[in-house]
Write an enzyme that holds these catalytic residues in place. Structure first.
Site, PDB file in Angstrom:
ATOM      1  N   LYS A 174      -4.790 -10.864  -6.450  1.00 28.11           N
ATOM      2  CA  LYS A 174      -5.976 -11.188  -5.632  1.00 28.11           C
ATOM      3  C   LYS A 174      -7.100 -10.171  -5.882  1.00 28.11           C
ATOM      4  O   LYS A 174      -6.817  -9.002  -6.188  1.00 28.11           O
ATOM      5  CB  LYS A 174      -5.610 -11.279  -4.147  1.00 28.11           C
ATOM      6  CG  LYS A 174      -5.451  -9.956  -3.484  1.00 28.11           C
ATOM      7  CD  LYS A 174      -5.447 -10.036  -1.963  1.00 28.11           C
ATOM      8  CE  LYS A 174      -5.319  -8.601  -1.480  1.00 28.11           C
ATOM      9  NZ  LYS A 174      -5.505  -8.309  -0.126  1.00 28.11           N
ATOM     10  N   LYS A 222     -10.436  -4.315  -3.512  1.00 24.16           N
ATOM     11  CA  LYS A 222     -11.180  -3.086  -3.800  1.00 24.16           C
ATOM     12  C   LYS A 222     -10.383  -2.178  -4.730  1.00 24.16           C
ATOM     13  O   LYS A 222     -10.939  -1.375  -5.453  1.00 24.16           O
ATOM     14  CB  LYS A 222     -11.472  -2.337  -2.499  1.00 24.16           C
ATOM     15  CG  LYS A 222     -12.498  -3.040  -1.642  1.00 24.16           C
ATOM     16  CD  LYS A 222     -12.298  -2.764  -0.149  1.00 24.16           C
ATOM     17  CE  LYS A 222     -12.819  -3.914   0.675  1.00 24.16           C
ATOM     18  NZ  LYS A 222     -12.323  -3.936   2.054  1.00 24.16           N
ATOM     19  N   LYS A 269       0.825  -1.212   0.000  1.00 25.58           N
ATOM     20  CA  LYS A 269       0.000   0.000   0.000  1.00 25.58           C
ATOM     21  C   LYS A 269       0.855   1.256   0.000  1.00 25.58           C
ATOM     22  O   LYS A 269       0.522   2.231  -0.666  1.00 25.58           O
ATOM     23  CB  LYS A 269      -0.970   0.009   1.187  1.00 25.58           C
ATOM     24  CG  LYS A 269      -2.090  -1.002   1.027  1.00 25.58           C
ATOM     25  CD  LYS A 269      -3.187  -0.796   2.041  1.00 25.58           C
ATOM     26  CE  LYS A 269      -4.276  -1.856   1.887  1.00 25.58           C
ATOM     27  NZ  LYS A 269      -5.289  -1.769   2.922  1.00 25.58           N
TER      28      LYS A 269
HETATM   29  P1  TYM Z   1     -10.172  -6.666   4.592  1.00 23.91           P
HETATM   30  O1  TYM Z   1     -11.244  -5.683   4.918  1.00 23.91           O
HETATM   31  O2  TYM Z   1      -9.177  -6.293   3.541  1.00 23.91           O
HETATM   32  O3  TYM Z   1     -10.801  -8.038   4.152  1.00 23.91           O
HETATM   33  C1  TYM Z   1     -11.840  -8.639   4.920  1.00 23.91           C
HETATM   34  C2  TYM Z   1     -11.722 -10.152   4.831  1.00 23.91           C
HETATM   35  O4  TYM Z   1     -11.796 -10.597   3.468  1.00 23.91           O
HETATM   36  C3  TYM Z   1     -10.686 -11.424   3.156  1.00 23.91           C
HETATM   37  N1  TYM Z   1     -10.303 -11.209   1.751  1.00 23.91           N
HETATM   38  C4  TYM Z   1     -10.173 -12.193   0.845  1.00 23.91           C
HETATM   39  N2  TYM Z   1     -10.347 -13.519   0.930  1.00 23.91           N
HETATM   40  C5  TYM Z   1     -10.157 -14.248  -0.203  1.00 23.91           C
HETATM   41  N3  TYM Z   1      -9.809 -13.696  -1.398  1.00 23.91           N
HETATM   42  C6  TYM Z   1      -9.629 -12.367  -1.519  1.00 23.91           C
HETATM   43  N4  TYM Z   1      -9.304 -11.859  -2.699  1.00 23.91           N
HETATM   44  C7  TYM Z   1      -9.808 -11.550  -0.367  1.00 23.91           C
HETATM   45  N5  TYM Z   1      -9.730 -10.216  -0.138  1.00 23.91           N
HETATM   46  C8  TYM Z   1     -10.033 -10.033   1.165  1.00 23.91           C
HETATM   47  C9  TYM Z   1      -9.583 -10.958   4.093  1.00 23.91           C
HETATM   48  O5  TYM Z   1      -8.599 -11.950   4.280  1.00 23.91           O
HETATM   49  C10 TYM Z   1     -10.365 -10.651   5.348  1.00 23.91           C
HETATM   50  O6  TYM Z   1     -10.577 -11.829   6.110  1.00 23.91           O
HETATM   51  N6  TYM Z   1      -7.051  -6.020   8.380  1.00 23.91           N
HETATM   52  C11 TYM Z   1      -8.295  -6.636   7.979  1.00 23.91           C
HETATM   53  C12 TYM Z   1      -9.479  -6.166   8.813  1.00 23.91           C
HETATM   54  C13 TYM Z   1      -9.276  -6.324  10.265  1.00 23.91           C
HETATM   55  C14 TYM Z   1      -9.324  -7.541  11.001  1.00 23.91           C
HETATM   56  C15 TYM Z   1      -9.100  -7.186  12.347  1.00 23.91           C
HETATM   57  C16 TYM Z   1      -9.533  -8.875  10.617  1.00 23.91           C
HETATM   58  C17 TYM Z   1      -9.035  -5.316  11.148  1.00 23.91           C
HETATM   59  N7  TYM Z   1      -8.937  -5.840  12.405  1.00 23.91           N
HETATM   60  C18 TYM Z   1      -9.064  -8.184  13.359  1.00 23.91           C
HETATM   61  C19 TYM Z   1      -9.492  -9.844  11.627  1.00 23.91           C
HETATM   62  C20 TYM Z   1      -9.272  -9.483  12.972  1.00 23.91           C
HETATM   63  C21 TYM Z   1      -8.560  -6.271   6.545  1.00 23.91           C
HETATM   64  O7  TYM Z   1      -8.115  -5.256   6.052  1.00 23.91           O
HETATM   65  O8  TYM Z   1      -9.412  -7.102   5.905  1.00 23.91           O
END
Ligand code: TYM
Length: 366
Positions: A228, A231, A145
């Site tokens: 992957k 967004k 990022k």
């Molecule tokens: P985020 O918001 O980017 O994504 C949310 C969840 O979706 C999964 N994910 C995917 N799984 C499969 N294929 C993909 N292309 C794909 N893109 C996203 C992510 O692995 C995630 O499970 N940092 C985290 C949010 C967060 C969090 C936490 C998660 C903040 N605090 C505490 C768990 C526990 C994030 O940015 O996910």
């Protein structure tokens, strides 16, 4: 008091914690009573995408059956990059509505917004102070990022984000953190920080495990199956959104990039496009990839795409429609999130107090 907290005392050392952990290392193993999971999804777009749905939400819906589940919307994480306040508000509600529409049962699970539980930010500072600069700057997502945003415009928030995520997790002493594969490194950091804190200041945190689904842990961009799904996709056609219309879903799947040759088989190296479509099919229907491959022997990519569009529309269409209904009553959604935050604080607040006491902060006046 939950089974986890009752079974575990602040005095126990890392070895003991590890022993407790190995009793419940995977979501498919029946957990002990009261075992907890926690996870979150950023409110950084108007819609969740299929990666979020398949890699995380489907797993959440299944783990809430057997675990004491906490799901939240990390809005503090949503400001690590420049944002619009009105969009953030709308997207926070949108995300909550999609969680519920996708199957999160608010009677069973606790659903809340991160900024409503100030303990997250309060613990994050402490964890930031026990994290090395090198350790933080090695996080893959930070590197990606900050490269995209430019080193000078990337915020310090982006660097300290994984410590906030560690705080999100550790405050609830969960056994498992159901996430897609891209979050594994962040959960690993949370584990390291829990162990480090416990060693330095006495056992306070449970060392959690990532719960990563067997299928769909990494869904790829439909237009660029080497990247992957995310967004920040370079083309909107690469991204399938939960809130897309049926027509948009069908069109995007029809125009998905496939590979040379005509054979339908799972081979991520040689056939990344088709393999991605097969993974999506398998994750959405619950059928094994081998079973889906067998069904399409001797058929064309076009057949697979038509059927895939049908199963994806069947899965996402009702979620989208239900989310829209829920969004029509924002006051009800807000009330529900307020109840969730209250329940979350009941767990997070004593854990923060214990961590603060162990770190050496004088108790505040009651
Ligand atoms: P985020 O918001 O980017 O994504 C949310 C969840 O979706 C999964 N994910 C995917 N799984 C499969 N294929 C993909 N292309 C794909 N893109 C996203 C992510 O692995 C995630 O499970 N940092 C985290 C949010 C967060 C969090 C936490 C998660 C903040 N605090 C505490 C768990 C526990 C994030 O940015 O996910």
């Amino acid at each position: 008091m939950s089974g986890i907290v009752a079974a575990w005392s602040p005095g126990c050392d890392v070895m003991e914690i590890e022993e407790i952990m190995t009793q419940n290392t995977h979501a498919s193993v029946a957990p002990e009573a009261g075992a907890r999971v926690l996870s979150g999804m950023q409110p950084s777009a108007d819609s969740l995408h299929l990666g979020n749905y398949v890699g995380a939400l489907l797993n959440w819906v299944s783990v809430q059956e057997t675990y004491d589940a906490f799901f939240f919307i990390p809005d503090l994480h949503g400001i690590t990059a420049p944002h619009d306040p009105a969009d953030l508000r709308a997207r926070t509600r949108n995300t909550a509505a999609q969680f519920i529409a996708g199957g999160i049962d608010v009677e069973r699970s606790t659903l809340f917004v991160q900024s409503h539980v100030p303990e997250h930010a309060q613990l994050a500072w402490v964890l930031t102070c026990i994290t090395g600069m090198g350790e933080a700057s090695r996080m893959t997502q930070f590197k990606d990022k900050s490269l995209r945003q430019g080193a000078d415009s990337a915020s310090v928030g982006l660097l300290s984000y994984p410590m906030l995520m560690a705080a999100d997790i550790l405050l609830y002493r969960p056994h498992g953190v159901p996430v897609g594969e891209d979050q594994k490194q962040h959960v690993e950091l949370a584990r390291n920080l829990a162990q480090r804190f416990n060693q330095r200041f006495g056992g306070t945190f449970r060392v959690p495990d990532p719960f990563i689904p067997d299928v769909g842990a990494r869904i790829y961009d439909l237009q660029d199956p080497g990247t992957k799904m995310s967004k920040s996709a370079s083309s909107p056609n690469g991204l399938l959104n939960v809130m897309d219309t049926d027509k948009q879903i069908a069109k995007k799947i029809k125009s998905a990039v496939t590979d040379d040759g005509a054979e339908i088989r799972f081979d991520r190296e040689a056939k990344p496009g088709v393999s991605n479509l097969l993974s999506i099919y398998s994750a959405v229907t619950g059928r094994a990839v081998a079973d889906v491959v067998a069904q399409y022997q001797g058929k064309l990519y076009g057949h697979l795409k038509v059927d895939l569009a049908e199963v994806v529309v069947a899965a996402l269409g009702p979620v989208r429609d239900r989310a829209q209904q829920l969004l029509a009553d924002p006051a009800e959604l807000d009330a529900l999130l307020a109840r969730g935050a209250q329940k979350a604080r009941e767990v997070a607040s004593p854990v923060l107090a214990e961590a603060y006491a162990n770190v050496g902060f004088l108790p505040a006046a009651p």
